[in-house]
Structures are given as C-alpha cells and as structure tokens.
Motif scaffolding. Structure first.
Motif, short mmCIF file in Angstrom:
data_model
loop_
_atom_site.label_atom_id
_atom_site.label_comp_id
_atom_site.label_asym_id
_atom_site.label_seq_id
_atom_site.Cartn_x
_atom_site.Cartn_y
_atom_site.Cartn_z
N ARG A 40 -41.66 63.97 33.63
CA ARG A 40 -42.85 63.27 33.10
C ARG A 40 -43.97 64.25 32.79
O ARG A 40 -44.89 63.92 32.06
N ASP A 41 -43.90 65.44 33.38
CA ASP A 41 -44.89 66.48 33.10
C ASP A 41 -44.54 67.24 31.82
O ASP A 41 -45.17 68.25 31.51
N LEU A 42 -43.48 66.77 31.12
CA LEU A 42 -43.04 67.34 29.84
C LEU A 42 -42.58 68.79 29.97
O LEU A 42 -42.85 69.63 29.12
N LYS A 43 -41.86 69.04 31.07
CA LYS A 43 -41.27 70.37 31.26
C LYS A 43 -39.97 70.21 32.03
O LYS A 43 -39.73 69.19 32.67
N TRP A 44 -39.14 71.23 31.94
CA TRP A 44 -37.86 71.23 32.66
C TRP A 44 -38.12 71.60 34.12
O TRP A 44 -38.74 72.63 34.40
N GLU A 45 -37.64 70.75 35.04
CA GLU A 45 -37.83 70.97 36.47
C GLU A 45 -36.51 70.75 37.21
O GLU A 45 -35.67 69.98 36.77
N HIS A 46 -36.37 71.38 38.36
CA HIS A 46 -35.16 71.26 39.18
C HIS A 46 -34.86 69.80 39.49
O HIS A 46 -35.76 68.99 39.73
N THR A 47 -33.57 69.47 39.50
CA THR A 47 -33.13 68.13 39.88
C THR A 47 -31.79 68.21 40.61
O THR A 47 -31.02 69.15 40.42
N ALA A 48 -31.53 67.20 41.42
CA ALA A 48 -30.23 67.08 42.10
C ALA A 48 -29.38 65.97 41.48
O ALA A 48 -28.34 65.62 42.03
N ARG A 78 -41.62 63.40 24.42
CA ARG A 78 -42.95 63.99 24.16
C ARG A 78 -43.81 63.03 23.33
O ARG A 78 -45.00 62.88 23.58
N GLY A 79 -43.19 62.40 22.34
CA GLY A 79 -43.92 61.43 21.51
C GLY A 79 -44.42 60.24 22.28
O GLY A 79 -45.53 59.75 22.06
N LEU A 80 -43.61 59.76 23.23
CA LEU A 80 -44.02 58.63 24.05
C LEU A 80 -45.20 58.99 24.96
O LEU A 80 -46.00 58.14 25.31
#
Length: 85
Positions: A40-48, A78-80
């Motif tokens: 939601r911060d519009l960046k790639w972040e670690h996930t499990a 990003r548009g949303l």
C-alpha cells in the motif's frame, strides 16, 4: 548468475486474474531468494505469502503471470492510490 524474477497475481473471492487483489514476486539471486509484495506504500516489501502458500495456506490463489502483466497491475495499483483516481 543474475536475478530471475517470477510474478504472481494474488486472487481471492473478491478479485480475478484480470483485476487481482495484489501482486507478489519471487526474486532468485546468487545468495538465495526473496519474496516481495507491492504494498500500500507503493513499493516492493518483504512478504511471507509465497512461503505460506507453498506450505498449504490457501487463503489466496497465487497465479503465475508474466512481467508485462505484472507491470500493468502495479500501474493500476498506483493509479488507484492517486488522489485523482
């Protein structure tokens, strides 16, 4: 060896492959791999999420997609998030 990236659309009961809930990617590199979600911060972040799905968590379907599809999904997200959306 460079990096190899595999993308997955996150599909649940409220979404579809064409309009997925979100997107994750697995990046394989010389040191191993890392899994990331476009947040939601519009960046790639670690996930499990991928790790969990591989171990039986069936909350969401993770559908493999190509890089072009992934780019369209990221741009839609990003548009949303845009104040003009």
């Amino acid at each position: 060896m460079g990096e190899a990236v595999t993308y997955y659309a996150i599909v649940n009961e409220f979404s579809s492959r064409e309009r997925p809930f979100g997107i994750v990617r697995r990046v394989k590199h010389e040191g191993g791999q890392r899994d990331e979600v476009f947040s939601r911060d519009l960046k790639w972040e670690h996930t499990a999420l991928l790790y969990s799905a591989e171990r039986g968590d069936l909350t969401n379907d993770l559908v493999p997609i190509n890089e072009e599809e992934a780019g369209r999904i990221v741009e839609r997200i990003r548009g949303l998030a845009s104040p003009d959306a």
